[in-house]
Design a protein around this motif. Structure first.
Motif, PDB file in Angstrom:
ATOM      1  N   TYR A 226       0.831  -1.205   0.000  1.00 54.25           N
ATOM      2  CA  TYR A 226       0.000   0.000   0.000  1.00 54.25           C
ATOM      3  C   TYR A 226       0.869   1.261   0.000  1.00 54.25           C
ATOM      4  O   TYR A 226       0.569   2.236  -0.687  1.00 54.25           O
ATOM      5  CB  TYR A 226      -0.911   0.012   1.226  1.00 54.25           C
ATOM      6  N   ASP A 231      -1.983  -2.199  -4.702  1.00 59.98           N
ATOM      7  CA  ASP A 231      -3.235  -2.707  -4.156  1.00 59.98           C
ATOM      8  C   ASP A 231      -3.293  -4.207  -4.417  1.00 59.98           C
ATOM      9  O   ASP A 231      -2.399  -4.772  -5.054  1.00 59.98           O
ATOM     10  CB  ASP A 231      -4.423  -1.999  -4.796  1.00 59.98           C
ATOM     11  N   LYS A 390      -4.347   0.840   7.622  1.00 60.01           N
ATOM     12  CA  LYS A 390      -5.124   0.413   6.459  1.00 60.01           C
ATOM     13  C   LYS A 390      -5.289  -1.094   6.519  1.00 60.01           C
ATOM     14  O   LYS A 390      -4.313  -1.828   6.626  1.00 60.01           O
ATOM     15  CB  LYS A 390      -4.412   0.828   5.173  1.00 60.01           C
TER      16      LYS A 390
END
Length: 438
Positions: A226, A231, A390
């Motif tokens: 990330y 991704d 995240k």
């Protein structure tokens, strides 16, 4: 490696297909009332993923004991089941899947947050959207949701970073005081520190690239992808092609590979090498804090001897988050009233504080967070969680993703990054397609 990967995925797909059959075909013994004992107590079984004798296991047991004392007059009794992940994460997952197929699921289970989509899609988890009021949901930093529905509540929050040996850094003349969660270092600064540690005569960093038998490596290493701007899957969780094998994703894995090639890290670092002064930095989560405070006092007499640095940033800042959670299961007990009482108890502010005091992790509830001193390891983890945390990719094929991620890490030493990513992408996309088409 390709044969091993194919075999593992094949097994997972068979299990998931069976999972789907149960979800579609109904649960064995559906509609039964919860079990009661000779004293008329409603028994609520709760399955934990740790050993009972572990520090975390003891913390869970204490909260269960407190629940049973508090609910004695209400005739509800919790019965813990401890299934340590001795065979790695996959062993625990297989245990849950077998329990579902056999109709022997506990009323409540602990599960790793990234598996929410896979488990909910397979019918293992009970929808608790209407059972937990919105004001109570707002008390948590994160929730276990899938397709807009709530399926679990977190036990604790997690963040990770680089524990470092202050004496080694002082002796090597390395100053990292300016690198904080608010001002993280860059990929290049990280490599520079690694080079200076290597020149000082120590292994620079344990990146945990050998921890590929369970979820450790995916959990600790996915933020680098990330941070590089990469991704893994599309927003709906059903497309890996063009994400998992993108150029930006390759850059993230290449960063890890560069550390291996440069001799800054390796697959052969011993489990205690950091704790015995042979390694300068150690990538780990808050669970290492109690160990440094209590177990390795000869090397680290106090917190003056060790510190915690944030993840380095590339195109952006990213750090690990997402930990284990509780869920009520879709077992053969139709009445979930007693299970809900235990779920609320185990996710209360008091339970959150008690469990995180034992594990070194961050409380999952906002009203249980302690007033951490600025600059402390706990403060760094908390602030990093707020600023750059995240979660791992949300997909119904998460078990396959985890397996392929581990295969990439295991192959980085000698393999080509793009070839590894293309193989992993094809495998993950195939798994997604089969689940989507069911």
């Amino acid at each position: 490696m390709k044969k091993l990967l194919t075999s593992v995925i094949a097994i997972l797909l068979v299990i998931m297909s069976l999972f789907g059959m149960v979800a579609c075909g109904g649960e064995p013994g559906s509609g039964e009332k919860p079990q009661t004992d000779a004293e008329g107590n409603t028994i609520v079984k709760i399955m934990f993923h740790v050993d009972k004798s572990s520090t975390e296991g003891q913390a869970y047991q204490k909260r269960i004991n407190a629940f049973n004392a508090a609910y004695k007059d209400k005739k509800i009794k919790a019965q813990p089941i401890f299934k340590a992940r001795s065979a790695g994460a996959s062993g625990y997952e297989t245990e849950l899947q077998n329990n579902q197929l056999e109709g022997t699921l506990a009323d409540i289970i602990t599960f790793d947050a990234p598996n929410t989509a896979a488990y909910a899609n397979a019918g293992l988890l009970h929808d608790i959207s209407e059972l937990i009021p919105a004001e109570d949901q707002d008390k948590f930093y994160s929730l276990n949701t899938y397709n807009g529905k709530l399926y679990g509540l977190p036990i604790q929050e997690s963040s990770a970073g680089f524990f470092y040996n202050k004496k080694i850094f002082r002796d090597a003349g390395i100053d990292v005081s300016g690198f904080t969660a608010e001002n993280p270092w860059t990929f290049e600064q990280f490599k520079d520190v690694c080079a200076r540690l290597k020149n000082h005569g120590v292994t620079a960093v344990d990146m945990r690239i050998d921890a590929t038998k369970d979820e450790t490596a995916p959990y600790l290493l996915y933020p680098f992808i990330y941070a590089a701007g990469g991704d893994f899957v599309s927003e709906d969780g059903y497309t890996a092609t063009g994400f998992y094998n993108s150029a930006a994703t390759a850059n993230g894995f290449q960063f890890i590979k560069d550390l291996i090639i440069s001799g800054y890290t390796s697959y052969a670092i011993g489990a205690t090498d950091f704790f015995t002064g042979k390694v300068g930095m150690y990538l780990s989560s808050g669970w290492t804090i109690p160990d440094l405070d209590n177990k390795y006092r000869e090397q680290f007499a106090s917190r003056d001897d060790w510190g915690l640095l944030p993840y380095p940033k590339g195109a952006e800042a990213a750090s690990a988050t997402g930990s284990w959670s509780y869920a009520i299961t879709n077992n053969h007990h139709e009445d979930k009233t007693a299970a809900l009482e235990l779920l609320k108890w185990m996710t209360s502010a008091e339970s959150s504080k008690a469990i995180t005091d034992a594990t070194g992790m961050i409380p999952a509830r906002k009203d249980a967070v302690k007033d951490y001193a600025v600059g402390s390891p706990e403060y760094t983890l908390m602030k990093q969680l707020e600023l750059s945390g995240k979660e791992r990719p949300v997909t119904v094929a998460y078990p396959t993703f985890s397996t392929t991620f581990n295969q990439i890490i295991a192959g980085l030493g000698n393999g080509d990054v793009n070839q590894l990513l293309n193989a992993a992408t094809n495998t993950l996309q195939d798994a997604m397609n089969k689940i989507k088409d069911r």
